[in-house]
Scaffold this motif. Structure first.
Motif, short mmCIF file in Angstrom:
data_model
loop_
_atom_site.label_atom_id
_atom_site.label_comp_id
_atom_site.label_asym_id
_atom_site.label_seq_id
_atom_site.Cartn_x
_atom_site.Cartn_y
_atom_site.Cartn_z
N LEU A 62 -5.18 -13.25 -2.68
CA LEU A 62 -5.59 -11.84 -2.66
C LEU A 62 -4.42 -10.95 -2.23
N ILE A 63 -3.73 -11.40 -1.18
CA ILE A 63 -2.58 -10.61 -0.69
C ILE A 63 -1.53 -10.51 -1.79
N ASN A 64 -1.28 -11.63 -2.44
CA ASN A 64 -0.29 -11.61 -3.52
C ASN A 64 -0.69 -10.64 -4.62
N ASP A 65 -1.99 -10.63 -4.96
CA ASP A 65 -2.47 -9.73 -6.00
C ASP A 65 -2.22 -8.27 -5.62
N VAL A 66 -2.60 -7.95 -4.38
CA VAL A 66 -2.45 -6.56 -3.94
C VAL A 66 -0.96 -6.19 -3.90
N LEU A 67 -0.14 -7.11 -3.42
CA LEU A 67 1.29 -6.84 -3.37
C LEU A 67 1.89 -6.72 -4.76
N ASP A 68 1.47 -7.60 -5.66
CA ASP A 68 1.99 -7.54 -7.03
C ASP A 68 1.66 -6.19 -7.65
N MET A 69 0.41 -5.77 -7.43
CA MET A 69 -0.02 -4.49 -8.02
C MET A 69 0.80 -3.35 -7.43
N ALA A 70 1.03 -3.41 -6.11
CA ALA A 70 1.80 -2.34 -5.47
C ALA A 70 3.23 -2.35 -5.98
N LYS A 71 3.76 -3.55 -6.21
CA LYS A 71 5.13 -3.64 -6.75
C LYS A 71 5.19 -3.04 -8.14
N ILE A 72 4.16 -3.33 -8.93
CA ILE A 72 4.11 -2.78 -10.29
C ILE A 72 4.08 -1.26 -10.20
N GLU A 73 3.19 -0.75 -9.32
CA GLU A 73 3.03 0.71 -9.21
C GLU A 73 4.31 1.37 -8.77
N SER A 74 5.07 0.72 -7.88
CA SER A 74 6.28 1.38 -7.40
C SER A 74 7.47 1.10 -8.32
N GLY A 75 7.21 0.50 -9.46
CA GLY A 75 8.25 0.29 -10.48
C GLY A 75 9.33 -0.68 -10.03
N ARG A 76 9.00 -1.60 -9.12
CA ARG A 76 10.02 -2.50 -8.61
C ARG A 76 9.97 -3.89 -9.23
N LEU A 77 9.26 -3.98 -10.32
CA LEU A 77 9.10 -5.29 -10.92
C LEU A 77 10.26 -5.59 -11.86
#
Ligand code: ADP
Length: 593
Positions: free
Chosen positions: A183-198
């Motif tokens: 779950l934490i990874n999911d939320v972090l992944d999504m936040a990373k996507i949103e902040s354009g850091r992927l």
């Protein structure tokens, strides 16, 4: 900006306005003297415009005023033909002043809008950075305690004097920890996507192994729900391709996980095929995940890829509603596409297609090669000194116990500075280095150690809870040899030491998976088996019924000469001891025995 820089800034702009008006006047004197007093404002308009665009309202008005003064007061002194001769020329002057004021106001508005846009951009960048720092901290704060939970529960599970009740409890703790981590990874992944850091991280990988890995990983969940989980290879696949295997794996796990989650009976199939691309350097991999589950109404199908979207009451509490949104973004980032076809009550079919690079055949380390539990050090190894530089007690304790458990000597330093001192005093062969620590962080400590005498040969491996590539790049940039991400699998610790120190371990092979895993090219089906000669089919059936472990491989070998795909398929099922599956297919094909 302070007062003096503001003054300079304004002064420069006003100076430019004065110079421009002087230039405009000079142009009228020469070379435009042939115009005499005709079109008097010809050169002054452009001067006002440029001054206003460059310097704003004040500079524009100054240029307008100066132009008027020049024309009214100085002109009679400069040339023989004054501009202001009658009342019409005065009207012309008024119109010039009005236009000058208008141009200056518009230019000022443009300048202000520009400044506002730049400020907004700076602000957006600053808040993006703040978000990233927050994320980095969050990921560290959340993943570090999880490392202890998962690590210690795994370690305790390995203990032989556990009651079955305690073992079950530990399993529960471990599973819950893993669920939380997901779950934490999911939320972090999504936040990373949103902040354009992927970013994409390309590496060669084996597509069939990846598909098999996903199936293996999900098998337990499918079995818990009595579902058949099948892998079908629909075309030839290149052994190695180049792509972001981590994101692809995550996407497939999300799709197969969903398929299992939303299917109550029947099967889930992962199908894989490849097709060439016009560009000879790459090809397309297609993964299809099919289930016989609850299905998705066509009106909901577009919505499911949006973050935090869950359809229907029954799905609540089962996830975050982020899996498909993440998968969608990952697939797009990889240059591919995702689609869904579903009928309510009948099942769903998710399809992702991504471009991957072709790779020349070079051997790569097989995935999950060491699926054994380490129980000791192989004999005849030199004595090794291991230093653990880690501030969090639960983390260093876990690592120290792991190493001590197999007879390795490990000392602990609780911050980077103590780590550097311990290195000088004790000269370890290997250092496990936490990255974030008080007093001196791991990056600084590694840099110091590398600069010390003998510091270039010691192996330093970072332990990081960060999910960001930048931090991993920094780790390598300061000269560390490798990094392991927290929470880590215990195996990763030993594998890493083997990689860097050449140290050999004794593994408990009773927990290994010794069967060769082959990728079946398709599920057992009537068509596949019907293609075999009757004599071979009867022999196979006979060998299987009699559980004849010598004859079964012999028959399979003979089948492989005729049809390698079918023989691989049968081998796969026999390796899994799924004799009845093969018999069922043979029986359906050739009538009851
Ligand atoms: P969740 O964490 O809820 O599974 P996802 O983003 O993975 O979030 O999926 C979003 C929603 O799409 C789910 O809540 C579910 O309603 C629907 N969904 C996804 N996959 C399937 C599937 N294979 N069958 C039926 N519904 C699905």
């Amino acid at each position: 900006m302070n007062f003096s820089s503001v003054f300079h800034y304004k002064f420069n702009r006003l100076l430019v306005a004065i110079v421009l008006v002087a230039l405009a006047a000079a142009l009228r004197v020469w070379p435009l003297e042939v115009l005499e007093s005709k079109v008097p404002w010809l050169t002054f308009y452009p001067a006002v415009m440029v001054a206003a665009i460059y310097g704003g309202l004040l500079a524009g008005l100054l240029a307008t005023g100066l132009a008027c003064l020049t024309v009214v007061l100085l002109w009679p002194w400069l040339v023989a033909y004054p501009f202001i001769n009658n009342s019409a020329d005065w009207v012309g002057l008024m119109v010039f002043i009005m236009n000058g004021a208008l141009i200056s106001s518009v230019a000022e508005a443009m300048l202000r809008a520009n400044i506002r846009a730049r400020q907004a951009q700076v602000q957006a960048e600053a808040s993006n950075k703040a978000k990233s720092v927050f994320l980095a901290n969050m990921s560290h704060e959340l993943r570090t305690p999880l490392n202890a939970i998962l690590g210690f529960s795994t370690l305790m599970r390995q203990s032989s004097d556990l009651s079955s009740e305690h073992r079950q409890t530990l399993d529960l703790i471990n599973r819950s920890g893993e669920h939380l981590l997901n779950l934490i990874n999911d939320v972090l992944d999504m936040a990373k996507i949103e902040s354009g850091r992927l970013t994409l991280e390309h590496a060669p990988f084996k597509a069939p192994d990846l598909a098999q890995e996903v199936i293996d990983l999900m098998q337990v969940r499918a079995e818990e729900k009595n579902l058949r989980l099948l892998l079908e290879q629909l075309s030839d696949l290149p052994r190695l391709v180049d792509g972001d295997v981590a994101k692809l794996r995550q996407s497939l796990i999300n799709l197969v996980g969903n398929a299992i989650k939303y299917t109550n009976q029947g099967s889930v199939k992962l199908k894989i095929r490849s097709r060439p691309d016009e560009d000879a350097q790459r090809l397309w991999l297609t993964f299809v995940v099919e289930d016989t589950g609850i299905g998705i109404a066509s009106s909901d199908q577009a919505r499911i890829f949006e973050p935090f979207t869950q359809i229907g009451q029954q799905t609540l509490q089962k996830g975050t509603g982020l899996g498909l949104a993440i998968t969608h973004r990952y697939v797009e980032l990889m240059g591919g596409h995702i689609s869904v076809n579903s009928t309510l009550g009948h099942g769903s079919r998710f399809c992702i297609e991504i471009p991957v690079g072709r790779v020349n055949e070079t051997p790569i380390a097989p995935m999950n090669a060491n699926n054994y539990r380490v129980i000791g050090l192989a004999p005849g190894q030199p004595e090794l000194r291991i230093l653990i530089v880690e501030d969090q007690q639960e983390n260093w304790l876990l690592l120290q116990r792991l190493l001590a458990g197999i007879g390795l000597t490990a000392r602990v330093a609780e911050n980077g500075l103590l780590g550097v001192e311990a290195f000088q005093a004790w000269r370890p062969h290997f250092i496990w280095m936490d990255v974030r620590m008080p007093v001196m962080d791991g990056l600084e400590a590694a840099r110091c150690i590398r600069a010390l005498e003998g510091g270039s040969t010691v192996k330093i491996v970072a332990l990081t809870a960060s999910v960001f590539k930048e931090e991993r790049d920094q780790i390598m940039a300061v000269g560390m040899d490798d990094f392991i991400r927290k929470p880590y699998q215990i195996e990763e610790i030993f594998d890493c030491m083997t990689r860097h120190l050449g140290v050999r371990f004794i593994r408990d092979e009773s927990v290994s998976e010794t069967a060769t895993v082959l990728i079946p090219t398709a599920d057992i089906s009537l068509e596949d088996l019907a293609a075999l000669p009757e004599e071979l089919r009867l022999e196979l059936r006979d060998a299987l019924v009699n559980l004849d472990t010598v004859r079964v491989p012999e028959v399979i070998d003979r089948i492989s000469e005729l049809n390698p795909a079918v023989s691989d398929l049968i081998k796969y099922h026999t390796n899994q001891f799924a004799y009845t599956t093969i018999l069922r297919a043979l029986n359906a094909d050739a009538g009851p025995i």
